[in-house]
Design a protein around this motif. Structure first.
Motif, PDB file in Angstrom:
ATOM      1  N   ARG A   1     -32.011  -5.699  18.167  1.00  0.00           N
ATOM      2  CA  ARG A   1     -30.758  -4.945  18.294  1.00  0.00           C
ATOM      3  C   ARG A   1     -29.712  -5.518  17.334  1.00  0.00           C
ATOM      4  N   ARG A   2     -29.676  -6.870  17.251  1.00  0.00           N
ATOM      5  CA  ARG A   2     -28.702  -7.500  16.358  1.00  0.00           C
ATOM      6  C   ARG A   2     -29.013  -7.161  14.908  1.00  0.00           C
ATOM      7  N   VAL A   3     -30.328  -7.214  14.557  1.00  0.00           N
ATOM      8  CA  VAL A   3     -30.709  -6.870  13.190  1.00  0.00           C
ATOM      9  C   VAL A   3     -30.270  -5.441  12.894  1.00  0.00           C
ATOM     10  N   ALA A   4     -30.538  -4.548  13.835  1.00  0.00           N
ATOM     11  CA  ALA A   4     -30.177  -3.147  13.611  1.00  0.00           C
ATOM     12  C   ALA A   4     -28.669  -3.002  13.456  1.00  0.00           C
ATOM     13  N   ASP A   5     -27.914  -3.727  14.283  1.00  0.00           N
ATOM     14  CA  ASP A   5     -26.453  -3.633  14.188  1.00  0.00           C
ATOM     15  C   ASP A   5     -25.952  -4.158  12.847  1.00  0.00           C
ATOM     16  N   ARG A   6     -26.608  -5.246  12.352  1.00  0.00           N
ATOM     17  CA  ARG A   6     -26.120  -5.892  11.147  1.00  0.00           C
ATOM     18  C   ARG A   6     -26.507  -5.100   9.905  1.00  0.00           C
ATOM     19  N   THR A   7     -27.764  -4.664   9.841  1.00  0.00           N
ATOM     20  CA  THR A   7     -28.266  -4.060   8.617  1.00  0.00           C
ATOM     21  C   THR A   7     -28.246  -2.547   8.646  1.00  0.00           C
ATOM     22  N   GLY A   8     -28.192  -1.955   9.845  1.00  0.00           N
ATOM     23  CA  GLY A   8     -28.227  -0.505   9.939  1.00  0.00           C
ATOM     24  C   GLY A   8     -29.627   0.054   9.817  1.00  0.00           C
ATOM     25  N   ARG A   9     -30.626  -0.823   9.670  1.00  0.00           N
ATOM     26  CA  ARG A   9     -32.000  -0.315   9.631  1.00  0.00           C
ATOM     27  C   ARG A   9     -32.497  -0.065  11.061  1.00  0.00           C
ATOM     28  N   PRO A  10     -33.495   0.805  11.226  1.00  0.00           N
ATOM     29  CA  PRO A  10     -33.960   1.083  12.587  1.00  0.00           C
ATOM     30  C   PRO A  10     -34.461  -0.181  13.275  1.00  0.00           C
ATOM     31  N   ALA A  11     -34.221  -0.256  14.581  1.00  0.00           N
ATOM     32  CA  ALA A  11     -34.551  -1.481  15.300  1.00  0.00           C
ATOM     33  C   ALA A  11     -36.061  -1.648  15.439  1.00  0.00           C
ATOM     34  N   ARG A  12     -36.769  -0.544  15.714  1.00  0.00           N
ATOM     35  CA  ARG A  12     -38.220  -0.579  15.924  1.00  0.00           C
ATOM     36  C   ARG A  12     -38.596  -1.668  16.921  1.00  0.00           C
ATOM     37  N   THR A  13     -37.886  -1.683  18.034  1.00  0.00           N
ATOM     38  CA  THR A  13     -38.085  -2.743  19.024  1.00  0.00           C
ATOM     39  C   THR A  13     -39.528  -2.800  19.490  1.00  0.00           C
ATOM     40  N   ALA A  14     -40.081  -1.629  19.830  1.00  0.00           N
ATOM     41  CA  ALA A  14     -41.434  -1.614  20.390  1.00  0.00           C
ATOM     42  C   ALA A  14     -42.428  -2.165  19.389  1.00  0.00           C
ATOM     43  N   LEU A  15     -42.229  -1.837  18.114  1.00  0.00           N
ATOM     44  CA  LEU A  15     -43.156  -2.257  17.074  1.00  0.00           C
ATOM     45  C   LEU A  15     -43.231  -3.784  16.997  1.00  0.00           C
ATOM     46  N   TYR A  16     -42.091  -4.445  17.204  1.00  0.00           N
ATOM     47  CA  TYR A  16     -42.075  -5.902  17.166  1.00  0.00           C
ATOM     48  C   TYR A  16     -42.444  -6.490  18.520  1.00  0.00           C
ATOM     49  N   ALA A  17     -41.896  -5.903  19.584  1.00  0.00           N
ATOM     50  CA  ALA A  17     -41.996  -6.535  20.897  1.00  0.00           C
ATOM     51  C   ALA A  17     -43.427  -6.508  21.416  1.00  0.00           C
ATOM     52  N   LEU A  18     -44.157  -5.409  21.178  1.00  0.00           N
ATOM     53  CA  LEU A  18     -45.472  -5.295  21.790  1.00  0.00           C
ATOM     54  C   LEU A  18     -46.448  -6.349  21.266  1.00  0.00           C
ATOM     55  N   PRO A  19     -46.616  -6.490  19.942  1.00  0.00           N
ATOM     56  CA  PRO A  19     -47.548  -7.538  19.492  1.00  0.00           C
ATOM     57  C   PRO A  19     -47.093  -8.935  19.860  1.00  0.00           C
ATOM     58  N   ILE A  20     -45.781  -9.205  19.713  1.00  0.00           N
ATOM     59  CA  ILE A  20     -45.296 -10.549  20.050  1.00  0.00           C
ATOM     60  C   ILE A  20     -45.521 -10.823  21.527  1.00  0.00           C
ATOM     61  N   GLY A  21     -45.159  -9.831  22.355  1.00  0.00           N
ATOM     62  CA  GLY A  21     -45.337  -9.983  23.793  1.00  0.00           C
ATOM     63  C   GLY A  21     -46.799 -10.208  24.132  1.00  0.00           C
ATOM     64  N   ALA A  22     -47.684  -9.428  23.499  1.00  0.00           N
ATOM     65  CA  ALA A  22     -49.109  -9.555  23.784  1.00  0.00           C
ATOM     66  C   ALA A  22     -49.608 -10.934  23.387  1.00  0.00           C
ATOM     67  N   ALA A  23     -49.145 -11.409  22.225  1.00  0.00           N
ATOM     68  CA  ALA A  23     -49.586 -12.726  21.769  1.00  0.00           C
ATOM     69  C   ALA A  23     -49.132 -13.798  22.746  1.00  0.00           C
ATOM     70  N   VAL A  24     -47.847 -13.729  23.145  1.00  0.00           N
ATOM     71  CA  VAL A  24     -47.330 -14.716  24.093  1.00  0.00           C
ATOM     72  C   VAL A  24     -48.109 -14.654  25.400  1.00  0.00           C
ATOM     73  N   LEU A  25     -48.415 -13.428  25.828  1.00  0.00           N
ATOM     74  CA  LEU A  25     -49.143 -13.248  27.079  1.00  0.00           C
ATOM     75  C   LEU A  25     -50.502 -13.940  26.986  1.00  0.00           C
ATOM     76  N   VAL A  26     -51.230 -13.680  25.905  1.00  0.00           N
ATOM     77  CA  VAL A  26     -52.570 -14.246  25.773  1.00  0.00           C
ATOM     78  C   VAL A  26     -52.498 -15.764  25.721  1.00  0.00           C
ATOM     79  N   VAL A  27     -51.592 -16.284  24.863  1.00  0.00           N
ATOM     80  CA  VAL A  27     -51.493 -17.741  24.708  1.00  0.00           C
ATOM     81  C   VAL A  27     -51.115 -18.391  26.040  1.00  0.00           C
ATOM     82  N   ALA A  28     -50.074 -17.848  26.683  1.00  0.00           N
ATOM     83  CA  ALA A  28     -49.605 -18.433  27.938  1.00  0.00           C
ATOM     84  C   ALA A  28     -50.709 -18.357  28.987  1.00  0.00           C
ATOM     85  N   TRP A  29     -51.412 -17.218  29.021  1.00  0.00           N
ATOM     86  CA  TRP A  29     -52.476 -17.015  30.006  1.00  0.00           C
ATOM     87  C   TRP A  29     -53.518 -18.112  29.855  1.00  0.00           C
TER      88      TRP A  29
END
Lengths: 384, 423
Positions: free
Chosen positions: A198-226
């Motif tokens: 959200r901050r990147v989007a606010d600063r640069t005006g480029r689309p946030a694409r939150t899901a695109l970043y959050a899903l792989p990162i979240g999945a990786a954290v999930l697997v590692v933590a698991w």
């Protein structure tokens, strides 16, 4: 000539009359309540029935199906088992009903004739039949009658196995606290990623694409933590006549869960549809004018505004679901109401037991409406 | 840089008029393209959902027409509808239903006439068109009644339905002649008539002889009628400026809205006796159920009425005060009539939900209502052990659906006619 400061006589003074009226109302209420309580006291004394909560420490004398509860444990432990079962129904029921309800509500506004009318038929039928009959039908006629014997269980990949004895679904393995720790970690990660984007989007005006970043990162954290925490996964599998692995559902739980979700989702769908239609048409047209895609139009423009309208009535449906979970007692699912019925049948005094039950439901209702109100406050338009 | 004059628009050189929008092509193929195959993704959705819907419809159709064993419904139809009400006294039910039909016809005719006067509806329409409109409005009820009649083996029910239809038509014809202010009179007649009907129907058998759908309908009507005064008082109390009165009302409303009806009914069944003094006989089960429904629904009705009170502009109260009306008169002559008119659709919604909840009373207290007849029928010698709940329960569901969908459609129509929300 009368001075304005002269007070009217007592019986015509509005303030005195108002207080007299209030005291009369409260007096009547107090007298009625005390009369009822006195009757209760006298009747209990006559029948030699205790009027306090001491029954909670007595041994229960009845088993709670599908739990570790032993008959010699006190009644209070049985009630805690019941509370857990109720919460199991409410938490998973609310989640599933929300997802299904939003899907159905959006489907009702689809441009596709078939999707629109299939959803409409579902909603218009389920909304207008009693939940109780749906529940009994689900249990006696569908789960116990139409589901396969364990040998021929329906298997949905490694996710679920269903049969006449209920079934199993995929579940974690290795202790509740580790699971909670992993869940908190993953949610925290997702929140941080969302904030960063959200901050990147606010600063640069480029689309946030939150899901695109959050899903792989979240999945990786999930697997590692698991793996690091040492949680295992347990997939249900069919082994001859038995189902191994996963978390076991009794047929009662499955029927109650399915009926509650089917019923509540139809109400949620109707609220979602109404809320989407209540968003001014110009909003969607403005999105079209900005050349947003159909998904963007729905996700970024229409749904956020619709959700603002939908949250309070959907919160009411969550409350209804929590209260309706008491119906599962009718198919002997050992939730709070059923456990209270069992303890009353085993020589616990009825009035204190039911008073406690009502108090627990009140607390659940209050907590739920508190959560809904918090969510509502976050979503509400900040006005000056 | 030289400035050039902008081109002058003259009649010789006008702006060309916009092209008229192309008429959307209309034909079955175009319809298909627009509604089912708008885009490739749409086509995939159509094919997948079409397969699912088709499969469900196929299974449903096969079940209804081929594999379902509906003899159990046919054999127990009377139990489902009226329980163990004596056969010789069934004419009483016919009389009551005819009176209901007459009243409904009167109200429909009256409302229609008011709209004709206001110019929002044409006075006369050809008969065929009118029948078509009625069918479009009431098709669940009409088809449901036809289905029920097709399951009967005697002439009685057909005669009864004919009588009800005739009464409704007569009422509709008379209703247009009623003078302007008769709606309140009609509602009062309904409430009074409900009392008379209960007296009339309990003459041959007491409450215990009631059953089937008749009992469900009775519990719902009794609950909503009796809870109404309490609900209105609670709503007024919650809006009152007097703190103690407000506290009592809020406490009552929040208490009853926070607990499940099923638990309250169980409490009424198991524990009501404790709160009754020894010299008073404990009331029968039907009375207990009605008491619980009344207390419970009053809290919900109070919230609905409160919404109506809040929607009323403050100027109404102020105008009444300016005319020198007392608080009581302001409330009952100015505020309540307008507030209640606005919440009629919401009250119908509450009635529908109460109607569905009557099943819970039977579950908690063991009445022989329509849902419990299902269990009874499956325990009969002829059907024992055959697991026919899959036939009886959907039938009961269908009965409830017919009642609820009819009421909900009519209330939506009423909402449009009253113009709630559009004024």
């Amino acid at each position: 000539m009368a001075t304005t400061s002269r007070r009217p006589p007592l019986w015509r003074d509005v303030r005195v009359l108002a207080w007299a009226f209030q005291l009369a109302v409260v007096g009547v209420v107090v007298v009625v309540v005390f009369w009822l309580l006195d009757n209760f006291r006298v009747n209990s004394a006559r029948l030699n029935i205790p009027t306090d909560l001491s029954f909670l420490d007595q041994p229960a004398g009845f088993p709670v199906p599908s739990s570790d509860f032993r008959q010699t444990q006190p009644v209070s432990d049985a009630l805690i088992e019941g509370l857990q079962n109720t919460l199991r129904l409410v938490v998973f029921g609310v989640a599933a009903a929300t997802v299904l309800g939003i899907l159905l509500g959006v489907a009702r506004l689809s441009r596709n004739f078939l999707v629109r009318n299939a959803s409409r038929a579902y909603v218009e039928f389920i909304r207008n039949v009693p939940l109780f009959i749906l529940l009994i039908l689900m249990y006696t006629a569908i789960v116990l009658n139409a589901f396969p014997v364990p040998r021929d269980s329906w298997t949905i990949g490694p996710i679920a196995v269903l049969n006449v004895r209920g079934g199993s679904v995929f579940w974690f393995d290795g202790g509740n606290w580790r699971f909670v720790a992993v869940a908190v970690l993953v949610l925290l990660t997702l929140w941080l990623v969302a904030r960063w984007r959200r901050r990147v989007a606010d600063r640069t005006g480029r689309p946030a694409r939150t899901a695109l970043y959050a899903l792989p990162i979240g999945a990786a954290v999930l697997v590692v933590a698991w793996v690091v925490v040492g949680l295992g996964g347990s997939a249900p599998a069919l082994d001859g006549n038995r189902v191994t692995g996963g978390i076991t559902m009794t047929p009662e739980y499955f029927a109650a869960f399915a009926a509650l979700v089917i019923y509540t989702s139809s109400h949620v769908a109707e609220i979602v549809r109404g809320s989407i239609q209540a968003v001014p048409k110009g909003q969607g047209e403005a999105a079209d004018a900005l050349a947003l895609s159909g998904f963007q139009r729905l996700w970024f423009v229409v749904l956020p505004q619709a959700m603002r309208i939908a949250v309070p009535p959907i919160g009411n449906q969550y409350l209804n679901l929590a209260k309706n979970s008491s119906l599962a007692a009718a198919i002997s699912f050992p939730e709070l109401t059923k456990v209270t019925q069992l303890t009353v049948a085993n020589r616990s005094p009825a009035v204190p037991a039911f008073a406690l039950l009502l108090a627990i439901y009140l607390v659940i209702s209050l907590i739920l409406s508190l959560i809904v109100n918090l969510g509502n406050r976050r979503l509400a338009i900040v006005e000056r | 840089m030289t400035l050039t004059n902008p081109p002058v628009l003259t009649d010789v050189n006008p702006v060309p008029p916009p092209e008229p929008l192309a008429e959307p092509a209309s034909g079955p193929l175009d319809w298909l393209r627009r509604n089912l195959f708008r885009s490739p993704a749409d086509a995939v959705v159509t094919v997948v959902s079409g397969a699912v819907v088709g499969y469900i419809l196929y299974r449903l159709g096969r079940y209804v027409l081929v594999t379902g064993r509906w003899e159990i419904v046919r054999a127990n139809l009377k139990l489902f509808m009226v329980g163990r009400y004596p056969t010789d006294e069934l004419w009483r039910i016919a009389v009551v239903l005819a009176a209901v039909g007459l009243l409904a016809g009167l109200i429909a005719g009256f409302i229609h006439q008011r709209h004709v006067v206001a110019g929002t509806e044409p006075a006369r329409q050809p008969l065929g068109r009118r029948l078509l409109t009625v069918f479009a409005r009431l098709w669940p009820l009409i088809l449901g009644t036809a289905l029920l009649l097709s399951l009967t083996s005697t002439i009685g029910p057909t005669v009864m339905v004919t009588a009800v239809v005739v009464a409704a038509v007569v009422g509709r014809l008379l209703g247009v002649r009623l003078p302007k202010g008769s709606l309140a009179l009609l509602v009062l007649a309904g409430v009074f008539g409900f009392g008379v009907a209960v007296w009339f129907l309990t003459r041959p058998v007491g409450w215990d002889g009631w059953g089937g759908m008749m009992l469900n309908v009775f519990l719902a009507v009794a609950g909503i009628t009796l809870c109404f005064p309490l609900g209105v008082l609670l709503a007024l109390g919650r809006r009152s400026k007097l703190p103690l009165v407000r506290a009592v009302s809020v406490g009552y409303i929040e208490l009853f809205r926070g607990v499940p009806l099923y638990v309250l009914l169980l409490l009424g069944f198991l524990a009501l006796g404790f709160f009754i003094p020894t010299w008073l006989e404990a009331p029968g089960l039907v009375v207990r159920a009605v008491v619980v429904f009344t207390l419970f629904t009053a809290a919900y009705v109070a919230e609905i009425v409160r919404g109506g009170l809040q929607s009323l502009p403050k100027g109404q109260t102020e105008a009444a005060q300016a005319l020198g009306l007392s608080t009581v008169r302001t409330t009952f002559l100015i505020v309540l009539p307008q507030a209640l008119r606005n919440v009629i659709p919401a009250l119908v919604g509450q009635f529908i939900s109460l109607f569905k909840d009557t099943v819970l009373a039977a579950a908690a207290m063991g009445f022989l209502d329509a849902s419990n007849v299902s269990g009874l029928a499956n325990a009969q010698d002829a059907f024992r052990g055959q697991r026919l709940a899959a036939e009886t329960l959907p039938f009961v569901m269908l009965l409830f659906w017919i009642g609820c969908i009819t009421m909900s459609r009519e209330s939506q129509r009423l909402e449009r006619k009253l113009g709630v929300g559009t004024r």
